[in-house]
Motif scaffolding. Structure first.
Motif, PDB file in Angstrom:
ATOM      1  N   VAL A 220       0.834  -1.201   0.000  1.00 43.71           N
ATOM      2  CA  VAL A 220       0.000   0.000   0.000  1.00 43.71           C
ATOM      3  C   VAL A 220       0.870   1.254   0.000  1.00 43.71           C
ATOM      4  O   VAL A 220       0.582   2.230  -0.697  1.00 43.71           O
ATOM      5  CB  VAL A 220      -0.956  -0.013   1.211  1.00 43.71           C
ATOM      6  N   ARG A 221       1.950   1.244   0.761  1.00 43.58           N
ATOM      7  CA  ARG A 221       2.818   2.415   0.829  1.00 43.58           C
ATOM      8  C   ARG A 221       3.462   2.699  -0.525  1.00 43.58           C
ATOM      9  O   ARG A 221       3.526   3.853  -0.971  1.00 43.58           O
ATOM     10  CB  ARG A 221       3.901   2.208   1.888  1.00 43.58           C
ATOM     11  N   ARG A 222       3.965   1.645  -1.190  1.00 47.25           N
ATOM     12  CA  ARG A 222       4.581   1.865  -2.502  1.00 47.25           C
ATOM     13  C   ARG A 222       3.563   2.378  -3.509  1.00 47.25           C
ATOM     14  O   ARG A 222       3.855   3.260  -4.321  1.00 47.25           O
ATOM     15  CB  ARG A 222       5.231   0.566  -3.004  1.00 47.25           C
ATOM     16  N   ALA A 223       2.356   1.821  -3.446  1.00 52.27           N
ATOM     17  CA  ALA A 223       1.305   2.281  -4.353  1.00 52.27           C
ATOM     18  C   ALA A 223       0.917   3.719  -4.055  1.00 52.27           C
ATOM     19  O   ALA A 223       0.698   4.523  -4.970  1.00 52.27           O
ATOM     20  CB  ALA A 223       0.088   1.363  -4.244  1.00 52.27           C
ATOM     21  N   ALA A 224       0.829   4.074  -2.780  1.00 48.71           N
ATOM     22  CA  ALA A 224       0.481   5.447  -2.402  1.00 48.71           C
ATOM     23  C   ALA A 224       1.594   6.412  -2.800  1.00 48.71           C
ATOM     24  O   ALA A 224       1.327   7.556  -3.192  1.00 48.71           O
ATOM     25  CB  ALA A 224       0.219   5.522  -0.899  1.00 48.71           C
ATOM     26  N   ASP A 239      -0.831   0.949 -13.066  1.00 45.10           N
ATOM     27  CA  ASP A 239       0.307   1.755 -12.604  1.00 45.10           C
ATOM     28  C   ASP A 239       0.697   1.384 -11.182  1.00 45.10           C
ATOM     29  O   ASP A 239       1.881   1.297 -10.841  1.00 45.10           O
ATOM     30  CB  ASP A 239      -0.051   3.247 -12.644  1.00 45.10           C
ATOM     31  N   ARG A 240      -0.320   1.185 -10.351  1.00 45.77           N
ATOM     32  CA  ARG A 240      -0.044   0.841  -8.951  1.00 45.77           C
ATOM     33  C   ARG A 240       0.587  -0.539  -8.843  1.00 45.77           C
ATOM     34  O   ARG A 240       1.475  -0.758  -8.025  1.00 45.77           O
ATOM     35  CB  ARG A 240      -1.330   0.899  -8.137  1.00 45.77           C
ATOM     36  N   CYS A 241       0.099  -1.479  -9.629  1.00 45.10           N
ATOM     37  CA  CYS A 241       0.690  -2.826  -9.605  1.00 45.10           C
ATOM     38  C   CYS A 241       2.170  -2.756  -9.981  1.00 45.10           C
ATOM     39  O   CYS A 241       3.023  -3.380  -9.339  1.00 45.10           O
ATOM     40  CB  CYS A 241      -0.052  -3.741 -10.579  1.00 45.10           C
ATOM     41  N   GLU A 242       2.459  -1.971 -11.030  1.00 43.75           N
ATOM     42  CA  GLU A 242       3.850  -1.826 -11.464  1.00 43.75           C
ATOM     43  C   GLU A 242       4.689  -1.146 -10.393  1.00 43.75           C
ATOM     44  O   GLU A 242       5.812  -1.569 -10.093  1.00 43.75           O
ATOM     45  CB  GLU A 242       3.896  -1.039 -12.766  1.00 43.75           C
ATOM     46  N   ALA A 243       4.153  -0.078  -9.791  1.00 41.26           N
ATOM     47  CA  ALA A 243       4.901   0.654  -8.767  1.00 41.26           C
ATOM     48  C   ALA A 243       5.168  -0.207  -7.549  1.00 41.26           C
ATOM     49  O   ALA A 243       6.242  -0.137  -6.942  1.00 41.26           O
ATOM     50  CB  ALA A 243       4.142   1.915  -8.370  1.00 41.26           C
ATOM     51  N   ALA A 244       4.187  -1.030  -7.164  1.00 42.60           N
ATOM     52  CA  ALA A 244       4.338  -1.865  -5.977  1.00 42.60           C
ATOM     53  C   ALA A 244       5.032  -3.179  -6.281  1.00 42.60           C
ATOM     54  O   ALA A 244       5.441  -3.892  -5.366  1.00 42.60           O
ATOM     55  CB  ALA A 244       2.963  -2.134  -5.358  1.00 42.60           C
ATOM     56  N   SER A 247       1.073  -8.362  -8.224  1.00 44.91           N
ATOM     57  CA  SER A 247      -0.049  -8.624  -9.117  1.00 44.91           C
ATOM     58  C   SER A 247      -1.280  -7.832  -8.682  1.00 44.91           C
ATOM     59  O   SER A 247      -1.341  -7.314  -7.559  1.00 44.91           O
ATOM     60  CB  SER A 247      -0.391 -10.119  -9.114  1.00 44.91           C
ATOM     61  N   GLU A 248      -2.278  -7.768  -9.571  1.00 46.33           N
ATOM     62  CA  GLU A 248      -3.514  -7.072  -9.242  1.00 46.33           C
ATOM     63  C   GLU A 248      -4.200  -7.720  -8.050  1.00 46.33           C
ATOM     64  O   GLU A 248      -4.769  -7.036  -7.194  1.00 46.33           O
ATOM     65  CB  GLU A 248      -4.445  -7.057 -10.458  1.00 46.33           C
ATOM     66  N   ARG A 249      -4.148  -9.033  -7.963  1.00 41.94           N
ATOM     67  CA  ARG A 249      -4.791  -9.735  -6.842  1.00 41.94           C
ATOM     68  C   ARG A 249      -4.128  -9.365  -5.517  1.00 41.94           C
ATOM     69  O   ARG A 249      -4.811  -9.104  -4.512  1.00 41.94           O
ATOM     70  CB  ARG A 249      -4.720 -11.242  -7.067  1.00 41.94           C
ATOM     71  N   THR A 250      -2.796  -9.360  -5.493  1.00 43.11           N
ATOM     72  CA  THR A 250      -2.086  -8.990  -4.267  1.00 43.11           C
ATOM     73  C   THR A 250      -2.379  -7.543  -3.890  1.00 43.11           C
ATOM     74  O   THR A 250      -2.583  -7.222  -2.716  1.00 43.11           O
ATOM     75  CB  THR A 250      -0.573  -9.190  -4.450  1.00 43.11           C
ATOM     76  N   LEU A 251      -2.418  -6.664  -4.888  1.00 43.80           N
ATOM     77  CA  LEU A 251      -2.736  -5.262  -4.624  1.00 43.80           C
ATOM     78  C   LEU A 251      -4.139  -5.137  -4.034  1.00 43.80           C
ATOM     79  O   LEU A 251      -4.355  -4.405  -3.065  1.00 43.80           O
ATOM     80  CB  LEU A 251      -2.631  -4.460  -5.911  1.00 43.80           C
ATOM     81  N   ARG A 252      -5.090  -5.870  -4.605  1.00 42.37           N
ATOM     82  CA  ARG A 252      -6.469  -5.820  -4.113  1.00 42.37           C
ATOM     83  C   ARG A 252      -6.553  -6.309  -2.673  1.00 42.37           C
ATOM     84  O   ARG A 252      -7.208  -5.694  -1.824  1.00 42.37           O
ATOM     85  CB  ARG A 252      -7.367  -6.658  -5.015  1.00 42.37           C
ATOM     86  N   ASN A 253      -5.886  -7.418  -2.378  1.00 43.74           N
ATOM     87  CA  ASN A 253      -5.907  -7.959  -1.014  1.00 43.74           C
ATOM     88  C   ASN A 253      -5.273  -6.990  -0.025  1.00 43.74           C
ATOM     89  O   ASN A 253      -5.748  -6.840   1.114  1.00 43.74           O
ATOM     90  CB  ASN A 253      -5.183  -9.306  -0.972  1.00 43.74           C
TER      91      ASN A 253
END
Length: 314
Positions: A220-224, A239-244, A247-253
């Motif tokens: 979350v911090r990397r995405a923010a 963009d957030r998936c790439e920055a963090a 995967s999209e699933r991990t980002l969503r969780n």
């Protein structure tokens, strides 16, 4: 921490805010970012009391929020809820008015609420807390396992801290001239520090609350951080998936765990805040141009969502 105040500066400052951008720009101690989750008109105010070794803060917000707060790089922050109108989640775990949050320099507070809240915080250099621990317990303070921790304090110790803080704020409101006395400031500091160490329990007799995997917070911090680098441009889930680097699933969780919502919903709210800031910076600018620049293609839907969140038309 800031150096001691010059004699010309007031020791007690009370402020009211129309919105949370104004709060962030004015508080002068904590670096804050708020994403408003509720559509009620905002009511927010804060009192800041500067003693010699402590800065005390008491704030109120009336709407649900997702918050990201960074303390000074050279100071510790202890924070607690004084009163909450709804539930509060810290690192994905529900906390209450007995919870005392402890942040070492460099730590961040990431949380969400589904109702209004009155809160308080005290800020000081690490040496001030460590010296108080040595004086009270006769031992060296233990090394904190994490930069940010939360302790479930027992009712008596957290009540003592509340009383000590309340005394300082009452003096600041009703008799601010008392704060001009060094002896009075020292007395307030000693009572607050003793109560804070008692509630913090540095000997480790009370359990430290667990949250979700620390990896979720890092994601979350990397995405923010990716958002912070592009405040005037739309940012999308990819963009957030790439920055963090996930995967999209991990980002969503991760977002569901920390903020209780999907990254898409968080992005939508964040974009609305970006548009509002841009419109306030350039009142003569075109709403359509600003909305399109931040990724809103359906302008009718954008206007409705903006109005629902902020209670005003863009």
């Amino acid at each position: 921490m800031s150096p001691p105040l010059p004699d010309t500066e007031p020791r007690a400052v009370s402020m009211r805010f129309r919105d949370f951008d104004e709060f962030s720009a004015s508080n002068g101690v904590l670096e804050t970012e708020f994403v408003q989750l509720g559509s009620d008109p905002i009511e927010s105010h804060m009192m800041r009391v500067s003693l010699d070794r402590l800065v005390l803060m008491r704030g109120f917000e009336n709407v649900p929020l997702a918050t990201r707060v960074s303390g000074p790089s050279n100071a510790c922050v202890l924070a607690l809820q004084l009163k909450a109108a709804g539930e509060t989640f810290w690192r994905g775990r529900e906390v209450n008015e007995r919870t005392l949050f402890s942040y070492r320099p460099g730590a961040e507070h990431v949380a969400r609420t589904n109702g209004g809240m009155v809160w308080s915080a005290l800020v000081c250099e690490p040496v001030v807390l460590d010296e108080t621990i040595r004086r009270m317990h006769g031992t060296e303070p233990a090394t904190a396992p994490e930069l940010a921790t939360a302790v479930e304090s027992d009712p008596a110790t957290i009540a003592a801290l509340r009383v000590a803080l309340q005394q300082a704020f009452l003096i600041a409101e009703a008799a601010p001239h008392v704060l001009e006395s060094h002896a009075a400031r020292r007395s307030l500091e000693e009572s607050i520090l003793a109560a804070a160490i008692g509630a913090l329990d540095p000997q480790g007799d009370r359990p430290v609350l667990d949250g979700p995997p620390l990896s979720h917070e890092r994601v979350v911090r990397r995405a923010a951080d990716a958002i912070a680098e592009k405040l005037d441009a739309p940012i999308y889930v990819a963009d957030r998936c790439e920055a963090a680097g996930v995967s999209e699933r991990t980002l969503r969780n991760a977002f569901q765990s920390v903020y209780g919502m999907s990254p898409i919903r968080f992005l939508q709210l964040r974009r609305l805040h970006q548009v509002r800031r841009a419109l306030r910076r350039d009142a003569a600018g075109s709403v359509t141009e600003v909305a399109l620049r931040h990724g809103f293609v359906n302008l009718g839907r954008f206007a409705a969502e903006y109005r629902q969140l902020f209670g005003e038309s863009p």
